[in-house]
Design a protein around this motif. Structure first.
Motif, short mmCIF file in Angstrom:
data_model
loop_
_atom_site.label_atom_id
_atom_site.label_comp_id
_atom_site.label_asym_id
_atom_site.label_seq_id
_atom_site.Cartn_x
_atom_site.Cartn_y
_atom_site.Cartn_z
N MET A 1 0.70 -1.26 0.03
CA MET A 1 0.10 -0.04 -0.02
C MET A 1 0.86 1.30 -0.11
N SER A 2 0.56 2.11 -0.83
CA SER A 2 1.43 3.35 -1.14
C SER A 2 1.18 4.26 0.35
N THR A 3 2.22 5.12 0.33
CA THR A 3 2.14 6.32 1.41
C THR A 3 1.25 7.27 0.98
N PRO A 4 0.30 7.63 2.17
CA PRO A 4 -0.77 8.72 1.63
C PRO A 4 -0.05 9.92 1.16
N ALA A 5 -0.75 10.61 0.37
CA ALA A 5 -0.24 12.16 0.03
C ALA A 5 -0.15 13.00 1.16
N ILE A 6 -1.41 12.84 1.92
CA ILE A 6 -1.43 13.69 3.25
C ILE A 6 -2.17 12.83 4.20
N HIS A 7 -1.58 13.00 5.34
CA HIS A 7 -1.90 12.26 6.49
C HIS A 7 -2.20 13.32 7.65
N ILE A 8 -3.29 13.22 8.37
CA ILE A 8 -3.32 14.24 9.49
C ILE A 8 -4.02 13.35 10.29
N SER A 9 -3.39 13.61 11.68
CA SER A 9 -4.02 12.77 12.86
C SER A 9 -4.07 13.45 14.02
N ASN A 25 -8.80 14.19 11.89
CA ASN A 25 -8.34 13.00 11.27
C ASN A 25 -8.22 13.13 9.79
N ILE A 26 -7.64 13.09 8.83
CA ILE A 26 -7.98 13.18 7.53
C ILE A 26 -6.77 12.42 6.60
N THR A 27 -7.08 11.40 5.94
CA THR A 27 -6.04 10.74 5.15
C THR A 27 -6.65 10.78 3.77
N ILE A 28 -5.54 11.22 2.79
CA ILE A 28 -5.84 11.48 1.48
C ILE A 28 -4.72 10.60 0.52
N ASP A 29 -5.20 9.76 -0.11
CA ASP A 29 -4.26 9.02 -0.81
C ASP A 29 -3.60 9.50 -2.01
N GLN A 30 -2.68 9.02 -2.70
CA GLN A 30 -1.82 9.61 -3.95
C GLN A 30 -2.96 9.61 -4.93
N GLY A 31 -3.01 10.68 -5.61
CA GLY A 31 -3.81 10.57 -6.94
C GLY A 31 -5.37 10.84 -6.71
N GLU A 32 -5.84 11.13 -5.28
CA GLU A 32 -6.85 11.35 -4.76
C GLU A 32 -7.41 12.98 -5.10
N PHE A 33 -8.77 13.18 -5.42
CA PHE A 33 -9.41 14.33 -5.43
C PHE A 33 -10.31 14.53 -4.26
N PHE A 34 -9.73 15.24 -3.29
CA PHE A 34 -10.46 15.10 -2.05
C PHE A 34 -10.90 16.65 -1.89
N GLY A 35 -12.28 16.97 -1.07
CA GLY A 35 -12.89 17.91 -0.93
C GLY A 35 -13.13 18.40 0.69
N LEU A 36 -12.89 19.45 1.01
CA LEU A 36 -13.18 19.88 2.39
C LEU A 36 -14.05 21.00 2.45
N LEU A 37 -15.18 20.49 3.08
CA LEU A 37 -16.41 21.36 2.82
C LEU A 37 -16.75 21.86 4.36
N ARG A 57 1.02 23.92 14.41
CA ARG A 57 0.12 23.00 15.11
C ARG A 57 0.43 23.02 16.33
N ASP A 58 -0.69 22.86 17.27
CA ASP A 58 -0.40 22.55 18.84
C ASP A 58 -0.25 21.30 18.98
N GLN A 59 -0.88 20.47 18.63
CA GLN A 59 -0.82 18.74 18.76
C GLN A 59 -1.24 18.05 17.40
N GLY A 60 -0.62 16.52 17.51
CA GLY A 60 -1.03 16.07 16.38
C GLY A 60 -0.04 15.95 15.51
N THR A 61 -0.15 15.24 14.31
CA THR A 61 0.69 14.75 13.24
C THR A 61 0.09 15.21 11.79
N THR A 62 0.95 15.96 11.14
CA THR A 62 0.64 16.35 9.56
C THR A 62 1.71 15.98 8.79
N GLU A 63 1.30 15.08 8.01
CA GLU A 63 2.52 14.63 6.93
C GLU A 63 1.89 14.62 5.46
#
Length: 308
Positions: A1-9, A25-37, A57-63
């Motif tokens: 499984m490929s590494t996500p393009a964006i990983h927020i936890s 918490n959001i995970t966006i895969d490589q090549g995905e078209f993702f909307g944030l509403l 950020r204060d806490q958490g992970t953003t990759e």
């Protein structure tokens, strides 16, 4: 499984006593078209600013591609192109020169950047305006310039913050097609938008955020089927006394000779309803379906309009 393009936890961010983000918490895969509403002030721009290093950020992970956006900021920022709402460039240079400046920030020489800049100006309808200053451009052209600026270094991830706000219908649809083309090339796209129709047409998955929390995430189709308010309205010519017995298993209300059915999938439910009413010897004058939309889901979850 490929590494996500964006990983927020577990992402949190506060400004004084105000909690802007509360365990996102959001995970966006490589090549995905993702909307944030989300409505105004929901936390969309704060997430983008943290991903691009404008806010800590204060806490958490953003990759980004498995790399931390703080510890490996040079790598992560090189992978992202952002078309922000606000213009933060020099208003006194021609837009072509500004694109060369932007390319230079990412280590591209003028020779290397020229083919990309020429292509972007052409694809975005800005070729005839290459010598114009930003202050001379219309609102729609400024939006197109922002997209060109985001793409000049050919990033793998494109973040678009309200890219079609304030532009006319024709331009909006042209931009939609360009975004589809970018997606077809394998680009990962994160879109924030006030136009829910835009998210339904373009995005493979969406997340709805309100007051700093993700309320739900999924494909527009799945969300509208699970949480929408689709229905079927039947106008009857005559009503039999035993009609209700033929409609066991359906949820409906009755207003004189009009029936309102609540269904998940109108296309599959309609033939069954017609069949059962025919068995009850009921004459149908008209029948129409109300298709659920992502806007219905948004309103049901947040209790407010997206522009509020």
């Amino acid at each position: 499984m490929s590494t996500p393009a964006i990983h927020i936890s577990g992402l949190t961010k506060s400004y004084g006593d105000v909690s802007a983000l509360r365990g996102v918490n959001i995970t966006i895969d490589q090549g995905e078209f993702f909307g944030l509403l989300g409505p105004n002030g929901a936390g969309k721009t704060t997430i983008i600013n943290i991903l691009t290093g404008l806010v800590f950020r204060d806490q958490g992970t953003t990759e980004v591609f498995g790399k931390d956006t703080v510890k490996d900021f040079r790598f992560t920022r090189s992978k992202i192109g952002i078309a922000a709402q606000e213009l933060s460039v020099d208003w006194f240079f021609p837009i072509e020169k500004l694109l060369y400046f932007q390319a230079g920030y990412y280590g591209l020489t003028s020779t290397d950047a020229k083919p990309k800049i020429d292509d972007l100006l052409d694809r975005l309808g800005l070729s005839k305006k290459r010598e114009s200053r930003l202050r001379q451009l219309s609102g729609g052209m400024k939006r197109r310039f922002q997209i060109a600026k985001a793409l000049v270094h050919d990033p793998d991830i494109i973040i678009l913050d309200e890219p079609t706000a304030g532009v006319d219908v024709e331009l909006r649809r042209n931009l939609w097609q360009y975004l589809r083309d970018l997606h077809a090339q394998g680009k990962t796209i994160l879109l924030t938008t006030h136009y829910i129709e835009e998210a339904e047409l373009l995005c493979e998955n969406v997340a709805i955020i309100d007051e700093g929390k993700i309320l739900i995430e999924g494909s527009p189709k799945d969300l509208t089927q699970e949480l929408g308010s689709a229905g079927i309205i039947v106008q009857l010519g005559n009503v039999g006394n035993s009609m209700e017995s033929f409609l066991d298993g359906f949820t409906f209300t009755r207003e004189e000779n009009r029936l309102h059915f609540s269904v998940k999938n109108p296309d599959s439910a309609m033939p069954k309803i017609i069949q059962q009413l025919s068995k009850a010897d009921v004459h149908i004058q008209s029948i129409e379906s109300k298709v659920s939309s992502l806007e219905d889901v948004f309103l049901n979850l947040t209790g407010k309009g997206i522009n509020e």
